[in-house]
Design a protein around this motif. Structure first.
Motif, PDB file in Angstrom:
ATOM      1  N   ILE A 189      15.989  -4.520  12.947  1.00 33.70           N
ATOM      2  CA  ILE A 189      16.019  -5.781  12.189  1.00 33.70           C
ATOM      3  C   ILE A 189      15.796  -5.443  10.714  1.00 33.70           C
ATOM      4  O   ILE A 189      14.862  -4.711  10.382  1.00 33.70           O
ATOM      5  CB  ILE A 189      14.911  -6.736  12.702  1.00 33.70           C
ATOM      6  CG1 ILE A 189      15.162  -7.064  14.183  1.00 33.70           C
ATOM      7  CG2 ILE A 189      14.834  -7.998  11.862  1.00 33.70           C
ATOM      8  CD1 ILE A 189      14.053  -7.859  14.852  1.00 33.70           C
ATOM      9  N   ILE A 190      16.674  -5.969   9.847  1.00 33.28           N
ATOM     10  CA  ILE A 190      16.588  -5.530   8.449  1.00 33.28           C
ATOM     11  C   ILE A 190      16.149  -6.636   7.482  1.00 33.28           C
ATOM     12  O   ILE A 190      16.643  -6.739   6.368  1.00 33.28           O
ATOM     13  CB  ILE A 190      17.900  -4.892   7.946  1.00 33.28           C
ATOM     14  CG1 ILE A 190      19.083  -5.855   8.138  1.00 33.28           C
ATOM     15  CG2 ILE A 190      18.150  -3.586   8.631  1.00 33.28           C
ATOM     16  CD1 ILE A 190      20.279  -5.490   7.269  1.00 33.28           C
ATOM     17  N   GLY A 191      15.227  -7.442   7.918  1.00 36.41           N
ATOM     18  CA  GLY A 191      14.600  -8.355   6.966  1.00 36.41           C
ATOM     19  C   GLY A 191      15.466  -9.499   6.477  1.00 36.41           C
ATOM     20  O   GLY A 191      15.259 -10.019   5.379  1.00 36.41           O
TER      21      GLY A 191
ATOM     22  N   ASP B 274      12.070  -6.071   0.140  1.00 35.75           N
ATOM     23  CA  ASP B 274      12.140  -4.597   0.102  1.00 35.75           C
ATOM     24  C   ASP B 274      13.275  -4.029   0.938  1.00 35.75           C
ATOM     25  O   ASP B 274      13.448  -2.820   1.012  1.00 35.75           O
ATOM     26  CB  ASP B 274      10.788  -3.956   0.440  1.00 35.75           C
ATOM     27  CG  ASP B 274      10.260  -4.354   1.797  1.00 35.75           C
ATOM     28  OD1 ASP B 274      11.014  -4.981   2.555  1.00 35.75           O
ATOM     29  OD2 ASP B 274       9.093  -4.029   2.089  1.00 35.75           O
ATOM     30  N   GLU B 275      14.050  -4.902   1.573  1.00 36.67           N
ATOM     31  CA  GLU B 275      15.238  -4.433   2.296  1.00 36.67           C
ATOM     32  C   GLU B 275      16.476  -4.783   1.476  1.00 36.67           C
ATOM     33  O   GLU B 275      16.692  -5.946   1.139  1.00 36.67           O
ATOM     34  CB  GLU B 275      15.338  -5.129   3.660  1.00 36.67           C
ATOM     35  CG  GLU B 275      14.394  -4.594   4.693  1.00 36.67           C
ATOM     36  CD  GLU B 275      14.923  -3.329   5.377  1.00 36.67           C
ATOM     37  OE1 GLU B 275      16.027  -2.857   5.013  1.00 36.67           O
ATOM     38  OE2 GLU B 275      14.220  -2.818   6.267  1.00 36.67           O
ATOM     39  N   MET B 276      17.275  -3.776   1.174  1.00 33.67           N
ATOM     40  CA  MET B 276      18.484  -4.029   0.385  1.00 33.67           C
ATOM     41  C   MET B 276      19.691  -3.456   1.096  1.00 33.67           C
ATOM     42  O   MET B 276      19.591  -2.425   1.769  1.00 33.67           O
ATOM     43  CB  MET B 276      18.357  -3.381  -0.994  1.00 33.67           C
ATOM     44  CG  MET B 276      17.181  -3.907  -1.773  1.00 33.67           C
ATOM     45  SD  MET B 276      17.113  -3.172  -3.394  1.00 33.67           S
ATOM     46  CE  MET B 276      18.280  -4.190  -4.265  1.00 33.67           C
TER      47      MET B 276
ATOM     48  N   THR C 166       0.818  -1.235   0.000  1.00 30.99           N
ATOM     49  CA  THR C 166       0.000   0.000   0.000  1.00 30.99           C
ATOM     50  C   THR C 166       0.847   1.278   0.000  1.00 30.99           C
ATOM     51  O   THR C 166       0.366   2.320  -0.424  1.00 30.99           O
ATOM     52  CB  THR C 166      -0.947   0.041   1.217  1.00 30.99           C
ATOM     53  OG1 THR C 166      -0.193  -0.297   2.374  1.00 30.99           O
ATOM     54  CG2 THR C 166      -2.096  -0.929   1.065  1.00 30.99           C
ATOM     55  N   ARG C 167       2.089   1.165   0.470  1.00 26.24           N
ATOM     56  CA  ARG C 167       2.916   2.384   0.514  1.00 26.24           C
ATOM     57  C   ARG C 167       3.372   2.825  -0.871  1.00 26.24           C
ATOM     58  O   ARG C 167       3.913   3.893  -1.043  1.00 26.24           O
ATOM     59  CB  ARG C 167       4.121   2.168   1.439  1.00 26.24           C
ATOM     60  CG  ARG C 167       3.733   2.335   2.902  1.00 26.24           C
ATOM     61  CD  ARG C 167       4.945   2.402   3.773  1.00 26.24           C
ATOM     62  NE  ARG C 167       5.492   1.067   4.014  1.00 26.24           N
ATOM     63  CZ  ARG C 167       6.580   0.819   4.720  1.00 26.24           C
ATOM     64  NH1 ARG C 167       7.259   1.827   5.231  1.00 26.24           N
ATOM     65  NH2 ARG C 167       7.015  -0.403   4.906  1.00 26.24           N
ATOM     66  N   PHE C 168       3.137   1.950  -1.861  1.00 24.90           N
ATOM     67  CA  PHE C 168       3.570   2.293  -3.213  1.00 24.90           C
ATOM     68  C   PHE C 168       2.430   2.405  -4.204  1.00 24.90           C
ATOM     69  O   PHE C 168       2.633   2.293  -5.416  1.00 24.90           O
ATOM     70  CB  PHE C 168       4.606   1.288  -3.719  1.00 24.90           C
ATOM     71  CG  PHE C 168       5.998   1.741  -3.451  1.00 24.90           C
ATOM     72  CD1 PHE C 168       6.580   2.719  -4.242  1.00 24.90           C
ATOM     73  CD2 PHE C 168       6.711   1.242  -2.393  1.00 24.90           C
ATOM     74  CE1 PHE C 168       7.854   3.164  -3.993  1.00 24.90           C
ATOM     75  CE2 PHE C 168       7.985   1.678  -2.120  1.00 24.90           C
ATOM     76  CZ  PHE C 168       8.563   2.642  -2.921  1.00 24.90           C
TER      77      PHE C 168
HETATM   78  C1  G1P Z   1       9.026  -6.010   9.033  1.00 28.44           C
HETATM   79  C2  G1P Z   1       9.338  -6.599  10.399  1.00 28.44           C
HETATM   80  C3  G1P Z   1      10.241  -5.653  11.196  1.00 28.44           C
HETATM   81  C4  G1P Z   1      11.490  -5.349  10.402  1.00 28.44           C
HETATM   82  C5  G1P Z   1      11.102  -4.788   9.016  1.00 28.44           C
HETATM   83  C6  G1P Z   1      12.324  -4.605   8.134  1.00 28.44           C
HETATM   84  O1  G1P Z   1       8.214  -4.870   9.204  1.00 28.44           O
HETATM   85  O2  G1P Z   1       8.135  -6.830  11.082  1.00 28.44           O
HETATM   86  O3  G1P Z   1      10.598  -6.240  12.432  1.00 28.44           O
HETATM   87  O4  G1P Z   1      12.306  -4.422  11.096  1.00 28.44           O
HETATM   88  O5  G1P Z   1      10.208  -5.663   8.332  1.00 28.44           O
HETATM   89  O6  G1P Z   1      11.991  -3.881   6.986  1.00 28.44           O
HETATM   90  P1  G1P Z   1       7.362  -4.223   7.980  1.00 28.44           P
HETATM   91  O7  G1P Z   1       8.321  -3.395   7.197  1.00 28.44           O
HETATM   92  O8  G1P Z   1       6.803  -5.361   7.220  1.00 28.44           O
HETATM   93  O9  G1P Z   1       6.314  -3.374   8.645  1.00 28.44           O
END
Ligand code: G1P
Length: 295
Positions: free
Chosen positions: A204-206, A133-135, A16-18
């Motif tokens: 935490i980075i996924g 979505d984490e890079m 939804t953010r995009f």
């Molecule tokens: C998820 C996790 C979160 C983490 C993040 C990384 O959150 O629940 O703990 O830090 O990804 O991007 P979301 O981004 O899905 O809200």
């Protein structure tokens, strides 16, 4: 020591953010330079030794499934025209038959729920979870490779973390580390705390390596932040029961492509890394900067 073979990609979110870009297009298919986000994660897992790739998908994700399959007409045309390089980047990285599986998460109830959907496909083994979505452009070795080593040494659960400014902690899972260093034991973790309640600034980075002991915890389906079944909450309950979690502290450039800013930054960061695009990108940025500063 356990050998990590399976990688899980939760890709069932609504993105939804995009919107409106993600109205029909999965957010994991958004390109950074010339490759969709999901392919970067897939290549990262492959490089860390994973051979089986499980995607937790939802409705509207057919394009993503097709990306991991042959595109016969396109491939034939490229072949006939002897476009070797284009054929290579279209076809040659594809997983072999039997190496990918797609599981439908019928309702997007949260990351914890997505991981739980894979419970029948993971038995007596650890597995990696990668959020596309984490890079991260690491300073040295990839975060997942470093995590694999820690997992092999400890046999336990491992998450990758990265420091964020205090005002950003409420967007992430935040850990409470025991001591300092590049690999630390985790005492506690909390999903999206307010800045005042955050135990540190390590987010935490996924990237996770989890043992299958997580599934009974996820099974309970307890709702947490945002009314969702949170992976962080299940991990915290495991810690309370004595399961070991370590954090690998990452360095380098992190891009949270779940936000527009992070996504734009990733495109610039990865373009600058690309030998063909580096110079043009610098020239473009200089031109835009000059113009912006004149205003
Ligand atoms: C998820 C996790 C979160 C983490 C993040 C990384 O959150 O629940 O703990 O830090 O990804 O991007 P979301 O981004 O899905 O809200």
């Amino acid at each position: 020591m356990t050998i990590l073979k399976k990688a899980l990609y939760p890709v069932g979110g609504l993105g939804t953010r995009f919107l409106p870009a993600t109205k029909v297009m999965p957010k994991e298919m958004l390109p950074v330079v010339d490759k969709p986000l999901i392919q970067y994660s897939f290549e990262e897992a492959l490089a860390a030794g994973c051979e089986q790739h499980i995607f937790i998908t939802g409705r509207n994700k057919n394009v993503l499934m097709n990306h991991f399959d042959h595109a016969f007409e396109l491939q034939r045309t490229l072949d006939e025209k002897e476009k070797k390089h284009l054929l290579e980047i279209t076809r040659d990285w594809l997983p072999k038959p039997g190496q990918v599986a797609f599981i439908r998460q019928q309702e997007p109830l949260g990351l914890g729920h997505a991981v739980w959907c894979a419970r029948n496909f993971i038995k007596d083994e650890a597995f990696a979870v990668l959020l596309a979505d984490e890079m991260l452009i690491p300073d040295g070795e990839s975060s997942l490779n470093r995590m694999v080593k820690v997992h092999e040494e400890t046999g336990g659960n491992v998450v990758a973390v990265y420091p964020v400014p205090k005002e950003k902690v409420s967007s992430y899972g935040i850990i409470d580390p025991e001591g300092e260093g590049d690999v630390v034991r985790i005492k506690r973790m909390v999903e999206k705390p307010s800045p005042d309640n955050a135990p540190s600034n390590l987010s935490i980075i996924g990237r996770y390596i989890l043992t299958d002991a997580i599934f009974p915890y996820l099974e309970k389906g307890q709702r947490g932040a945002g009314g969702e079944i949170q992976l962080t909450d299940a991990m915290q309950r495991m810690i309370e029961d004595g399961h070991t979690f370590h954090a690998v502290v990452c360095h380098g450039q992190r891009f949270d492509c779940g936000s527009r800013r992070g996504f734009l930054e990733a495109n610039i960061g990865y373009a600058l890394q690309n030998p063909e695009l580096h110079e043009p990108m610098v020239e473009i940025m200089e031109r835009f900067l000059k113009k912006a500063r004149k205003k």
